[in-house]
Design a protein around this motif. Structure first.
Motif, mmCIF file in Angstrom:
data_model
loop_
_atom_site.group_PDB
_atom_site.id
_atom_site.type_symbol
_atom_site.label_atom_id
_atom_site.label_comp_id
_atom_site.label_asym_id
_atom_site.label_seq_id
_atom_site.Cartn_x
_atom_site.Cartn_y
_atom_site.Cartn_z
ATOM 1 N N ALA A 210 0.838 -1.203 0.000
ATOM 2 C CA ALA A 210 0.000 0.000 0.000
ATOM 3 C C ALA A 210 0.870 1.249 0.000
ATOM 4 O O ALA A 210 2.090 1.206 0.210
ATOM 5 C CB ALA A 210 -0.918 -0.014 1.217
ATOM 6 N N ARG A 211 0.220 2.391 -0.214
ATOM 7 C CA ARG A 211 0.924 3.677 -0.160
ATOM 8 C C ARG A 211 0.743 4.365 1.179
ATOM 9 O O ARG A 211 1.485 5.283 1.518
ATOM 10 C CB ARG A 211 0.412 4.595 -1.281
ATOM 11 C CG ARG A 211 0.445 4.007 -2.666
ATOM 12 C CD ARG A 211 1.823 3.551 -3.090
ATOM 13 N NE ARG A 211 2.818 4.603 -3.060
ATOM 14 C CZ ARG A 211 4.080 4.440 -3.448
ATOM 15 N NH1 ARG A 211 4.487 3.259 -3.886
ATOM 16 N NH2 ARG A 211 4.939 5.433 -3.376
ATOM 17 N N ARG A 212 -0.253 3.895 1.936
ATOM 18 C CA ARG A 212 -0.508 4.453 3.268
ATOM 19 C C ARG A 212 -1.110 3.356 4.123
ATOM 20 O O ARG A 212 -1.891 2.533 3.641
ATOM 21 C CB ARG A 212 -1.464 5.643 3.148
ATOM 22 C CG ARG A 212 -1.860 6.261 4.494
ATOM 23 C CD ARG A 212 -2.419 7.679 4.366
ATOM 24 N NE ARG A 212 -3.519 7.848 3.461
ATOM 25 C CZ ARG A 212 -4.715 8.327 3.827
ATOM 26 N NH1 ARG A 212 -4.962 8.644 5.097
ATOM 27 N NH2 ARG A 212 -5.669 8.498 2.927
ATOM 28 N N VAL A 213 -0.761 3.342 5.393
ATOM 29 C CA VAL A 213 -1.322 2.367 6.328
ATOM 30 C C VAL A 213 -1.985 3.103 7.483
ATOM 31 O O VAL A 213 -1.369 3.971 8.114
ATOM 32 C CB VAL A 213 -0.243 1.412 6.891
ATOM 33 C CG1 VAL A 213 -0.869 0.424 7.877
ATOM 34 C CG2 VAL A 213 0.442 0.649 5.761
ATOM 35 N N LEU A 214 -3.255 2.764 7.723
ATOM 36 C CA LEU A 214 -3.987 3.283 8.868
ATOM 37 C C LEU A 214 -4.003 2.211 9.946
ATOM 38 O O LEU A 214 -4.285 1.050 9.665
ATOM 39 C CB LEU A 214 -5.429 3.629 8.487
ATOM 40 C CG LEU A 214 -5.648 4.612 7.337
ATOM 41 C CD1 LEU A 214 -7.143 4.801 7.093
ATOM 42 C CD2 LEU A 214 -4.993 5.950 7.630
ATOM 43 N N PHE A 215 -3.714 2.597 11.176
ATOM 44 C CA PHE A 215 -3.717 1.663 12.296
ATOM 45 C C PHE A 215 -4.954 1.939 13.143
ATOM 46 O O PHE A 215 -5.210 3.081 13.534
ATOM 47 C CB PHE A 215 -2.457 1.823 13.135
ATOM 48 C CG PHE A 215 -1.193 1.485 12.392
ATOM 49 C CD1 PHE A 215 -0.719 0.177 12.362
ATOM 50 C CD2 PHE A 215 -0.494 2.464 11.712
ATOM 51 C CE1 PHE A 215 0.441 -0.135 11.674
ATOM 52 C CE2 PHE A 215 0.672 2.163 11.021
ATOM 53 C CZ PHE A 215 1.139 0.855 10.992
ATOM 54 N N ASP A 218 -8.982 -0.290 19.362
ATOM 55 C CA ASP A 218 -10.131 0.036 20.218
ATOM 56 C C ASP A 218 -11.168 0.893 19.487
ATOM 57 O O ASP A 218 -11.741 1.826 20.050
ATOM 58 C CB ASP A 218 -9.677 0.742 21.494
ATOM 59 C CG ASP A 218 -8.762 -0.131 22.344
ATOM 60 O OD1 ASP A 218 -8.945 -1.356 22.319
ATOM 61 O OD2 ASP A 218 -7.872 0.429 23.018
ATOM 62 N N GLY A 219 -11.376 0.573 18.215
ATOM 63 C CA GLY A 219 -12.432 1.243 17.463
ATOM 64 C C GLY A 219 -12.110 2.621 16.949
ATOM 65 O O GLY A 219 -13.006 3.353 16.503
ATOM 66 N N THR A 220 -10.834 3.004 16.960
ATOM 67 C CA THR A 220 -10.443 4.341 16.503
ATOM 68 C C THR A 220 -9.193 4.263 15.641
ATOM 69 O O THR A 220 -8.249 3.538 15.969
ATOM 70 C CB THR A 220 -10.157 5.262 17.706
ATOM 71 O OG1 THR A 220 -11.316 5.344 18.526
ATOM 72 C CG2 THR A 220 -9.775 6.659 17.255
ATOM 73 N N VAL A 221 -9.166 5.010 14.546
ATOM 74 C CA VAL A 221 -7.943 5.151 13.762
ATOM 75 C C VAL A 221 -7.071 6.169 14.496
ATOM 76 O O VAL A 221 -7.410 7.338 14.584
ATOM 77 C CB VAL A 221 -8.238 5.624 12.328
ATOM 78 C CG1 VAL A 221 -6.937 5.888 11.579
ATOM 79 C CG2 VAL A 221 -9.073 4.585 11.574
ATOM 80 N N PHE A 222 -5.947 5.701 15.021
ATOM 81 C CA PHE A 222 -5.168 6.578 15.894
ATOM 82 C C PHE A 222 -3.750 6.844 15.393
ATOM 83 O O PHE A 222 -2.996 7.586 16.016
ATOM 84 C CB PHE A 222 -5.103 5.994 17.312
ATOM 85 C CG PHE A 222 -4.267 4.756 17.435
ATOM 86 C CD1 PHE A 222 -3.018 4.784 18.039
ATOM 87 C CD2 PHE A 222 -4.736 3.545 16.936
ATOM 88 C CE1 PHE A 222 -2.247 3.644 18.143
ATOM 89 C CE2 PHE A 222 -3.976 2.392 17.050
ATOM 90 C CZ PHE A 222 -2.721 2.440 17.653
ATOM 91 N N HIS A 223 -3.403 6.264 14.246
ATOM 92 C CA HIS A 223 -2.061 6.503 13.707
ATOM 93 C C HIS A 223 -2.053 6.124 12.229
ATOM 94 O O HIS A 223 -2.852 5.298 11.790
ATOM 95 C CB HIS A 223 -1.023 5.666 14.464
ATOM 96 C CG HIS A 223 0.393 5.977 14.094
ATOM 97 N ND1 HIS A 223 0.973 7.206 14.317
ATOM 98 C CD2 HIS A 223 1.348 5.216 13.501
ATOM 99 C CE1 HIS A 223 2.231 7.192 13.901
ATOM 100 N NE2 HIS A 223 2.477 5.997 13.393
#
Length: 251
Positions: A210-215, A218-223
């Motif tokens: 991928a070109r970007r990774v979302l982490f 606990d139910g929230t994209v935090f990084h």
């Protein structure tokens, strides 16, 4: 203008056997630009599959909004959901979800048949089958194919309608390393041709394409991290470092 915009998305489940609530998604916000290739990572139970199901209009969020090309998917009426999903989204699943009673060609044609858009279907299939390396498999049936071949067919089915957004749910999860690498190469080629891709995966190796990774945790994209000018190997190391730090409670 973003292709996909997710604003303050929440999903709450209630148990039928008790009054307890499970907050699967708490406050998810992110945007996807046309032509992006994004991976979503997180531990089991982090909410990544719930998020994908909401984006796919398979599940309805409890609160928040999802916009695809300025169309608010959370406002679609029940009778509109299936048609919108069929016309605008493509799906690649871990377990392929092919129909063994249909040939490879007919499995790929299925979205066109459901949309009553079969005119010129052979012309649409020919370049796709060539790109996927399945030209010699079109008359076979899924049960005659290997796992890697079945996933190629599933990708063909997902792309035949030229969807605005391709969603992948652990697309390499059921494959060995060789077939997984080949499938991700196909994702790369599709993205380079302009296809927007959003993929859920637990594999750092898969995510490194991928070109970007979302982490998500606990139910929230935090990084999130961007690949930038890194090659796949360098990005893989960055993903592993991020996972080690984030899961260790560091920011």
């Amino acid at each position: 203008m973003p292709l996909l915009k997710v604003e303050h998305l929440q999903k709450e489940y209630r148990s039928r056997l008790s009054a307890n609530k499970v907050q699967a998604l708490k406050d998810v916000n992110f945007e996807v630009e046309p032509g992006e290739f994004i991976a979503i990572m997180g531990e089991s139970g982090s909410g990544k599959s719930t998020l994908l199901n909401c984006l796919a209009t398979i599940d309805k969020p409890s609160a928040g909004q999802i916009f695809l090309n300025d169309k608010n998917l959370t406002k679609l009426k029940d009778r509109e959901v299936a048609q919108y999903r069929r016309d605008h989204l493509g799906f690649v699943f871990q377990d392929f979800n092919l129909l063994n009673t249909l040939s490879v060609a007919d499995n790929i044609y299925l979205p066109l048949v459901l949309a009553k858009d079969t005119k010129g279907k052979e012309a649409k299939l020919a370049p796709l089958a060539k790109a996927l390396g399945i030209e010699d498999l079109l008359d076979k049936y899924p049960y005659e194919l290997s796992g890697g071949q079945q996933q190629r067919v599933a990708i063909g089915r997902a792309l035949i309608t030229k969807p605005e957004l391709l969603l992948g749910d652990e697309p390499t999860g059921a494959l060995d390393s060789k077939n997984a690498a080949e499938i991700m190469d196909l994702f790369d080629q599709s993205n380079q041709a302009g296809q927007t891709i959003l993929m859920v995966t637990h594999s750092s190796l898969t995510a490194s394409h991928a070109r970007r990774v979302l982490f998500i945790k606990d139910g929230t994209v935090f990084h999130q991290i961007y690949r930038g000018e890194q090659n796949e190997t360098e990005f893989l190391l960055s993903i592993n470092d991020a996972m080690t730090n984030l899961l260790g409670g560091l920011s």
